[in-house]
Write a protein that holds these residues in place. Structure first.
Motif, mmCIF file in Angstrom:
data_model
loop_
_atom_site.group_PDB
_atom_site.id
_atom_site.type_symbol
_atom_site.label_atom_id
_atom_site.label_comp_id
_atom_site.label_asym_id
_atom_site.label_seq_id
_atom_site.Cartn_x
_atom_site.Cartn_y
_atom_site.Cartn_z
ATOM 1 N N MET A 33 7.285 28.911 11.708
ATOM 2 C CA MET A 33 6.784 28.235 10.551
ATOM 3 C C MET A 33 7.649 27.169 10.685
ATOM 4 S SD MET A 33 6.832 28.964 6.499
ATOM 5 C CE MET A 33 5.202 29.943 6.661
ATOM 6 N N VAL A 34 6.885 25.824 10.599
ATOM 7 C CA VAL A 34 7.808 24.722 10.702
ATOM 8 C C VAL A 34 7.818 23.993 9.269
ATOM 9 C CG1 VAL A 34 7.705 22.279 11.818
ATOM 10 C CG2 VAL A 34 6.928 24.104 12.864
ATOM 11 N N CYS A 35 9.084 23.599 9.008
ATOM 12 C CA CYS A 35 9.285 22.780 7.827
ATOM 13 C C CYS A 35 9.443 21.436 8.005
ATOM 14 C CB CYS A 35 10.845 23.358 7.106
ATOM 15 S SG CYS A 35 10.688 25.135 6.551
ATOM 16 N N SER A 36 8.531 20.641 7.288
ATOM 17 C CA SER A 36 8.720 19.160 7.550
ATOM 18 C C SER A 36 9.665 18.662 6.174
ATOM 19 C CB SER A 36 7.611 18.523 7.405
ATOM 20 O OG SER A 36 6.841 18.863 6.009
ATOM 21 N N ALA A 37 10.732 17.721 6.804
ATOM 22 C CA ALA A 37 11.504 17.248 5.545
ATOM 23 C C ALA A 37 10.946 15.984 5.088
ATOM 24 C CB ALA A 37 12.793 16.887 6.458
ATOM 25 N N GLN A 38 10.869 16.213 3.743
ATOM 26 C CA GLN A 38 10.355 15.069 2.799
ATOM 27 C C GLN A 38 11.234 14.276 2.264
ATOM 28 O OE1 GLN A 38 7.652 16.599 -0.054
ATOM 29 N NE2 GLN A 38 6.195 17.186 1.255
ATOM 30 N N SER A 39 11.416 13.100 2.860
ATOM 31 C CA SER A 39 12.378 12.042 2.227
ATOM 32 C C SER A 39 11.754 11.674 0.625
ATOM 33 C CB SER A 39 12.387 10.800 3.191
ATOM 34 O OG SER A 39 11.099 10.016 2.925
ATOM 35 N N GLU A 40 13.338 11.181 0.104
ATOM 36 C CA GLU A 40 12.974 10.900 -1.319
ATOM 37 C C GLU A 40 12.338 9.717 -1.341
ATOM 38 O OE1 GLU A 40 15.977 9.587 -4.585
ATOM 39 O OE2 GLU A 40 16.325 11.655 -3.749
ATOM 40 N N PRO A 41 11.525 9.331 -2.404
ATOM 41 C CA PRO A 41 10.687 8.154 -2.436
ATOM 42 C C PRO A 41 11.693 7.048 -2.519
ATOM 43 C CG PRO A 41 9.731 9.737 -4.105
ATOM 44 C CD PRO A 41 11.013 10.320 -3.377
ATOM 45 N N ASN A 42 11.368 5.954 -2.160
ATOM 46 C CA ASN A 42 12.066 4.422 -2.232
ATOM 47 C C ASN A 42 11.832 3.897 -3.578
ATOM 48 O OD1 ASN A 42 12.058 1.377 -1.956
ATOM 49 N ND2 ASN A 42 12.918 2.074 0.060
ATOM 50 N N ALA A 43 12.814 3.799 -4.230
ATOM 51 C CA ALA A 43 12.842 3.404 -5.595
ATOM 52 C C ALA A 43 12.385 1.889 -5.860
ATOM 53 C CB ALA A 43 14.289 3.566 -6.256
ATOM 54 N N GLU A 44 12.874 1.238 -4.699
ATOM 55 C CA GLU A 44 12.246 -0.064 -4.931
ATOM 56 C C GLU A 44 10.815 -0.169 -4.668
ATOM 57 O OE1 GLU A 44 14.007 -3.191 -5.152
ATOM 58 O OE2 GLU A 44 15.715 -2.077 -5.970
ATOM 59 N N LEU A 45 10.390 0.416 -3.741
ATOM 60 C CA LEU A 45 8.746 0.520 -3.381
ATOM 61 C C LEU A 45 8.007 0.849 -4.598
ATOM 62 C CD1 LEU A 45 7.769 -0.283 -0.252
ATOM 63 C CD2 LEU A 45 6.833 2.046 -0.485
ATOM 64 N N GLU A 46 8.656 2.061 -5.075
ATOM 65 C CA GLU A 46 7.738 2.802 -6.123
ATOM 66 C C GLU A 46 8.028 1.911 -7.465
ATOM 67 O OE1 GLU A 46 5.808 5.291 -5.498
ATOM 68 O OE2 GLU A 46 6.622 5.686 -3.520
ATOM 69 N N PHE A 47 9.119 1.288 -7.685
ATOM 70 C CA PHE A 47 9.062 0.380 -8.964
ATOM 71 C C PHE A 47 7.920 -0.950 -8.657
ATOM 72 C CE2 PHE A 47 10.132 -3.624 -10.802
ATOM 73 C CZ PHE A 47 10.153 -3.235 -12.017
ATOM 74 N N GLU A 48 7.922 -1.371 -7.624
ATOM 75 C CA GLU A 48 6.907 -2.339 -7.352
ATOM 76 C C GLU A 48 5.444 -1.795 -7.619
ATOM 77 O OE1 GLU A 48 7.230 -5.682 -7.094
ATOM 78 O OE2 GLU A 48 9.437 -5.369 -7.467
ATOM 79 N N ARG A 49 5.050 -0.653 -7.108
ATOM 80 C CA ARG A 49 3.906 0.143 -7.417
ATOM 81 C C ARG A 49 3.580 0.207 -8.712
ATOM 82 N NH1 ARG A 49 3.516 5.169 -5.637
ATOM 83 N NH2 ARG A 49 1.192 5.162 -6.036
ATOM 84 N N PHE A 50 4.634 0.820 -9.497
ATOM 85 C CA PHE A 50 4.478 1.036 -11.143
ATOM 86 C C PHE A 50 4.427 -0.279 -11.681
ATOM 87 C CE2 PHE A 50 7.026 1.811 -14.928
ATOM 88 C CZ PHE A 50 6.483 2.603 -15.403
ATOM 89 N N TYR A 51 5.304 -1.193 -11.577
ATOM 90 C CA TYR A 51 5.202 -2.633 -12.314
ATOM 91 C C TYR A 51 3.629 -3.113 -12.115
ATOM 92 C CZ TYR A 51 6.719 -7.157 -13.467
ATOM 93 O OH TYR A 51 6.549 -8.578 -14.231
ATOM 94 N N ASN A 52 3.203 -3.038 -10.625
ATOM 95 C CA ASN A 52 1.947 -3.643 -10.688
ATOM 96 C C ASN A 52 1.031 -2.938 -11.112
ATOM 97 O OD1 ASN A 52 3.022 -6.095 -8.996
ATOM 98 N ND2 ASN A 52 2.836 -4.677 -7.181
ATOM 99 N N ALA A 53 0.877 -1.517 -11.141
ATOM 100 C CA ALA A 53 0.013 -0.717 -11.806
ATOM 101 C C ALA A 53 -0.075 -1.000 -13.225
ATOM 102 C CB ALA A 53 0.078 0.785 -11.645
ATOM 103 N N LEU A 54 0.972 -1.404 -13.833
ATOM 104 C CA LEU A 54 1.099 -1.510 -15.190
ATOM 105 C C LEU A 54 0.370 -2.918 -15.639
ATOM 106 C CD1 LEU A 54 4.373 0.141 -16.366
ATOM 107 C CD2 LEU A 54 2.245 0.974 -16.711
ATOM 108 N N LYS A 55 0.394 -3.740 -14.814
ATOM 109 C CA LYS A 55 0.103 -5.125 -14.716
ATOM 110 C C LYS A 55 0.961 -5.826 -15.597
ATOM 111 C CE LYS A 55 -4.875 -4.189 -14.040
ATOM 112 N NZ LYS A 55 -4.947 -4.634 -12.469
ATOM 113 N N MET A 56 2.297 -5.574 -15.251
ATOM 114 C CA MET A 56 3.259 -6.089 -16.381
ATOM 115 C C MET A 56 3.359 -7.719 -16.569
ATOM 116 S SD MET A 56 4.589 -3.676 -18.055
ATOM 117 C CE MET A 56 5.703 -4.648 -18.952
ATOM 118 N N ASP A 57 3.317 -8.125 -15.075
ATOM 119 C CA ASP A 57 2.884 -9.831 -15.013
ATOM 120 C C ASP A 57 2.017 -10.380 -16.148
ATOM 121 O OD1 ASP A 57 5.080 -10.233 -13.395
ATOM 122 O OD2 ASP A 57 3.743 -10.447 -11.541
ATOM 123 N N GLU A 58 0.672 -9.630 -16.010
ATOM 124 C CA GLU A 58 -0.142 -10.101 -17.243
ATOM 125 C C GLU A 58 0.325 -9.851 -18.773
ATOM 126 O OE1 GLU A 58 -4.099 -7.781 -18.422
ATOM 127 O OE2 GLU A 58 -4.018 -8.555 -16.336
#
Length: 124
Positions: free
Chosen positions: A1-26
Motif C-alpha cells: 500500500m502506498v501512502c501519499s503525503a498530503q501537504s498542508e494547504p497554503n494559507a495565502e492561496l486559500e485566503f485569496e480563494r476565500f476572499y474572492n469567493a465571499l466577494k469582499m471587494d464588492e
C-alpha cells in the motif's frame, strides 16, 4: 500500500480563494469604498497569541504602506486577512473557501450579512 503525503494547504492561496469567493471587494465597495480600519490596533490584537514565526510573517506581509493609510481598501483587506488568518487554520480556510465558492455558500454568506444587518437595526 502506498501512502501519499498530503501537504498542508497554503494559507495565502486559500485566503485569496476565500476572499474572492465571499466577494469582499464588492462588499467593501458597498460600504462606500472607504472603510475606516485601525490596522495598527488590529495587528496588535491579532498577533498577540500567534507563534513568533507567524508574527514575523504577517508583519513582513503588512508592509508600511498599508499601515500608513488605514482608510483605503487594501488596509481593509489586510485587516480582514489578519483576523481570518488568526481564526482559521490553513485547512479550515481551504474548507471555507471550497464552501463559499459554491452558489449555496455565497447565498448563505449574503443571507448572514442581511440577517446581521436586520438584527443590528433592531438593537440600535
Amino acid at each position: 500500500m502506498v501512502c501519499s503525503a498530503q501537504s498542508e494547504p497554503n494559507a495565502e492561496l486559500e485566503f485569496e480563494r476565500f476572499y474572492n469567493a465571499l466577494k469582499m471587494d464588492e462588499i467593501f465597495n458597498g460600504l462606500g469604498g472607504n472603510v475606516e480600519v485601525d490596522t495598527k490596533q488590529i495587528l496588535a490584537d491579532t498577533l498577540k497569541d500567534l507563534p513568533e514565526s507567524q508574527k514575523q510573517f504577517l508583519i513582513n506581509a503588512m508592509g508600511t504602506a498599508v499601515l500608513a493609510e488605514p482608510s483605503d481598501m487594501s488596509a481593509a483587506k489586510m485587516a480582514f486577512k489578519l483576523k481570518i488568518l488568526s481564526l482559521l487554520s490553513p485547512e479550515e480556510l481551504k474548507i471555507a473557501a471550497d464552501f463559499y465558492s459554491t452558489n449555496i455558500g455565497l447565498k448563505a454568506h449574503r443571507a448572514i450579512i442581511e440577517a446581521e444587518v436586520a438584527a443590528s437595526n433592531v438593537l440600535d
